[in-house]
Design an enzyme around this catalytic site. Structure first.
Site, PDB file in Angstrom:
ATOM      1  N   LYS A  25      -8.697 -34.338 -23.785  1.00  0.00           N
ATOM      2  CA  LYS A  25      -8.583 -32.892 -23.901  1.00  0.00           C
ATOM      3  C   LYS A  25      -9.699 -32.448 -24.822  1.00  0.00           C
ATOM      4  O   LYS A  25      -9.782 -32.874 -25.971  1.00  0.00           O
ATOM      5  CB  LYS A  25      -7.238 -32.513 -24.525  1.00  0.00           C
ATOM      6  CG  LYS A  25      -7.143 -31.008 -24.778  1.00  0.00           C
ATOM      7  CD  LYS A  25      -6.065 -30.627 -25.786  1.00  0.00           C
ATOM      8  CE  LYS A  25      -6.231 -29.156 -26.146  1.00  0.00           C
ATOM      9  NZ  LYS A  25      -5.353 -28.747 -27.258  1.00  0.00           N
ATOM     10  N   TYR A  68      -8.321 -36.495 -27.893  1.00  0.00           N
ATOM     11  CA  TYR A  68      -8.263 -35.061 -28.190  1.00  0.00           C
ATOM     12  C   TYR A  68      -9.474 -34.746 -29.074  1.00  0.00           C
ATOM     13  O   TYR A  68      -9.517 -35.145 -30.232  1.00  0.00           O
ATOM     14  CB  TYR A  68      -6.952 -34.770 -28.932  1.00  0.00           C
ATOM     15  CG  TYR A  68      -6.695 -33.342 -29.348  1.00  0.00           C
ATOM     16  CD1 TYR A  68      -7.442 -32.273 -28.848  1.00  0.00           C
ATOM     17  CD2 TYR A  68      -5.672 -33.044 -30.248  1.00  0.00           C
ATOM     18  CE1 TYR A  68      -7.178 -30.978 -29.235  1.00  0.00           C
ATOM     19  CE2 TYR A  68      -5.394 -31.737 -30.634  1.00  0.00           C
ATOM     20  CZ  TYR A  68      -6.156 -30.712 -30.130  1.00  0.00           C
ATOM     21  OH  TYR A  68      -5.886 -29.424 -30.525  1.00  0.00           O
TER      22      TYR A  68
END
Lengths: 314, 314, 314, 314
Positions: A163, A136
């Site tokens: 992400k 992330y």
């Protein structure tokens, strides 16, 4: 261990009654709302989920309860990153036990880290994880922007995706280019606005905060991108831009994003709008403005109206 | 409730055997070393203390054990800031119960905050605190640089001082100017290099990481500043600059600061050099260089030699 | 070629009647005012001098006229840096011909440069210079913060000093430390507030914009620092802080610094307050506030009153 | 006054024999090369054109010579921004006299400016301009990122478009959204990679530096975007990414972009690779690597080979 991450994976808010108590009824309604909207996965305890503001106890309960409600209908990924490695591993264990599908690893966010230091940290942490993991990238909160080389190193360590919430589209494309021959690695877009471009040119999906409120809009936008339906993309993107203007943009400071999503969810009858410290829910004035704007959007766009067919907004 | 914060208040390292175990013998030796050096207070669980890398359990044990050893010989202040307000309050309760004198409040460090949001947070948090508190301005880690107005608002809420580690001397002077007529508010310098200027012109003291290793040097520098002894200041400052060059500057990245202090403490026989994740202790090569440099400093400066009269360095 | 740069070297404003015309009477009065104040040098065409806003023609005329008026009473240094190397060399030639003593070299300020690229540029430029040169570190405008290594490389190329306007006191000390054994290299402070510290511990002087208005205050502060007179330093520093609060701090945005100095000079009858594009002089409201504040300062501090004994303020 | 800015508008390099002399033969060949490639306009004296590194004399000659060679075959826009407003207006007059179609206005780039200060500056400057103007947003060089509100204010003052080189795709979309109902205002993309997205969703074109070397590639990519031909976009985008990797990415520091384009143009026999100070052309080693990479690209991609049908590469 074969998890296919793609599509719309909303980073769900954590419905709360107060600092220490989950709004269980709200959580149930939220999950039913987004699953009914057709989402392809659910992301627990991300930035939109206020993970770092919650006590370990609340985080753990939330993982358990959410997994129970979701009940394997869609894949579940769980953010576990804490500044303390023991804290991260505790969350990972709870996620595993609760039946989640993958873990989400960000950068420990207090002490500034170099790329190499983060790779060293992954070397230490990832062999201890009981589930597959994805990265992330959230430099606005962590102060560290994972380089493409760092992401490649993580892939060698077993990462199944990333992400990216950097807001840097050049970087997102660079990631997609770097992994275009690695179908076992999903590049997932964290910026709502970039969803169609990302997906059109090789991205696997998006983690849009707005999908808490409007899951179908984002699912439809994702499908339009997959089908290269530019007319539909153009139309839905306009709605996304209006949502940003009329909903997220109420109030001040960065925290308005979380506050406005929780407020909108309260307005449509899904869950409580309680926001954990260090922030607070909207005041009445801001909430009233949001309600007015939301009704305006519902009247203007049939696609938004369709979201709330079965819901009663205040 | 009358605590007079001034002088040299070392932010002590947290001696560890491993991620989950405090090096108790090392902690005892460290505290005796710095108390013998004449320090005026001790700061537990600051950035140098790796607070955010430790589990709550270790943090709590550390507060208890350190307070027990210090045994009221000098005032103790404890960093409690966590991203979760419940976490902060738990640490505050342990500090109170252990007999600490004050709490240190920084900015919750994941979600970016505005000045106003931080003031709101203080409004919520500070009435719940069981002990006096001071602020800790550390924008390099928290992403938020407390404005002078914010510090004034905190003073209205009862803050008894601020430790500024921004490295911005203009700001430090602005703080000292703003509070020059408030003897109940201590402006304390977090940048070793600025100690003499700060103290000469109204600052109350410093929180120098190097005082873990060289407490007397910093105590002497503080006293030289109090006495306006410019010759002594000049001489001791040169030593401080050499320490920075020869000790802190080994290795790479920001984490070298913590690693080098722990390594030096290990070389002089005080405590283990274990560094908690997300970082790791120095490798042998770096440690050897530090040892060589430290011996060089000892040979060059009688003031440094005097620090270790009763210690056996490796 | 033996120029001893030290003490107070005001970066004088460029008095203008309009975009293309120098206010000659104003320039004459300004120079007499600051020379009477006891300054040790004069810096033409720095940031305070709006150098980059002026056409080459105006810059050239200004160098000629200023040198003629100064008439060797104090050393003159001239900022020549342009984004075009030909532009820089043209200014250098005019400075030489006009009798200036040294040139001031900053970083070409449009295209971002690395340290090595700047050193390469100095290698190209400096052998072509007809006068000794010093560096001007101004990262807020140039986007490039000269590293200590870069400054050392410039010293090898013949640099006789550096004016540091980074506002980073740790860096300023590092420079002073690096050149403490090089009496032929002057480290000069560009931040008014740091003047006493800098000079006390090895700095050679300062380039304070406020010395356009209050030359004696800064000359006295410099001398107090040279004499280690801490009481006097403390008293004068308070005045400097009040000047910052009451004069420079009127208006908005960064340009208020230049506007306020020109406005104050107009109020005390020295020169026109015209400010070149891209900025504009203060509006009446701001100018009135500045006048009020200035009179307040004159009434409060005899040291300020003494500045204007022979001047009639409006 | 009716200029329709759209399509591929290369920011051409300024071919030089040395600091003071234009490579006229090279300039002629460059213009013929890109006009033959089908470009829709030409941008003189942008960042790629090294405008700020050139003397006024060279800039003026360049405008005159380039306009003469282009001879109205495509619209010509000319960057005029200087830190001195007189310098900007001189360039504007030369552009008008030479028959250029529009002017490009950036932010004066030395003194930091606020949004309001830039709008004030436009209020002063734009009524004096002899030709239509567009904005040039280039925060990496100017330190100022024009807000959407600022761009709207410029539109009120007559701006006919903006070239955005911020690299911030969210901002680019916000601009396109803001002006989607203003066909007299062209939003033009300055980041090569974002060309297809920008054009697909309402942008008018791009200013790609790479179009100096590969005009047809970019013209084809533009047309593919206009025609929503996603397969072609995908294929050509891959080539653009390879160009970035293999050509622009040689050497170090930001200046490698300008150096590599000039080097490539020299390798394909178009013009001299001289780069103006503060930078220098590639050394032989870098140039050799670029040549090898370019030949590799020619062999790999027929689309690139087609660019150089009539050219002889070294």
């Amino acid at each position: 261990m074969n998890i296919d991450l793609h599509g719309i994976i909303p980073p769900i808010v954590t419905p709360l009654k107060n600092e220490n108590e989950i709004d269980e009824q709200g959580l149930k309604q939220l999950i039913e709302h987004i699953v009914a909207g057709g989402v392809h996965g659910i992301f627990l305890l991300g930035t939109t989920g206020e993970a770092t503001s919650l006590s370990y106890q609340v985080r753990k309960e939330f993982i358990e309860k959410a997994c129970l409600i979701i009940n394997n209908r869609v894949p579940v990924v769980v953010g576990i990153t804490d500044t303390s490695v023991r804290g991260s591993l505790e969350m990972a264990a709870v996620a595993k036990k609760s039946g989640a599908d993958a873990l989400v690893i960000s950068t420990p966010y207090y002490l500034p880290m170099s790329q190499q230091e983060f790779v060293n940290y992954l070397n230490y942490l990832t062999p201890k994880l009981p589930l597959p993991f994805l990265l992330y990238n959230m430099p606005g909160c962590t102060k560290m922007h994972m380089s493409v080389e760092t992401v490649k190193a993580a892939y060698q360590l077993g990462a199944i995706g990333i992400k990216d919430s950097s807001g840097d589209m050049g970087y997102l494309y660079a990631l997609q280019e770097a992994f275009k021959n690695n179908p076992d690695f999903s590049v997932i877009c964290g910026t709502e606005l970039f969803l169609p471009e990302s997906v059109t040119f090789g991205g696997k999906g998006a983690v849009p905060g707005g999908a808490n409120i409007f899951p179908k809009i984002f699912v439809n936008l994702y499908e339009a991108a997959v089908n290269n339906d530019l007319n539909k993309i153009s139309k839905l993107r306009e709605i996304v831009i209006q949502i940003e203007k009329k909903i997220y943009n109420i109030g001040k400071d960065n925290s308005k994003y979380i506050k406005s999503i929780k407020c909108a969810l309260s307005v449509i009858g899904i869950c409580d709008d309680f926001v954990a410290q260090p922030f607070e829910r909207f005041e009445k004035k801001e909430c009233d403005l949001l309600r007015t704007n939301l009704h305006e959007l519902i009247e203007t766009y049939p696609e938004i109206k369709a979201e709330f067919n079965t819901l009663k907004t205040t």
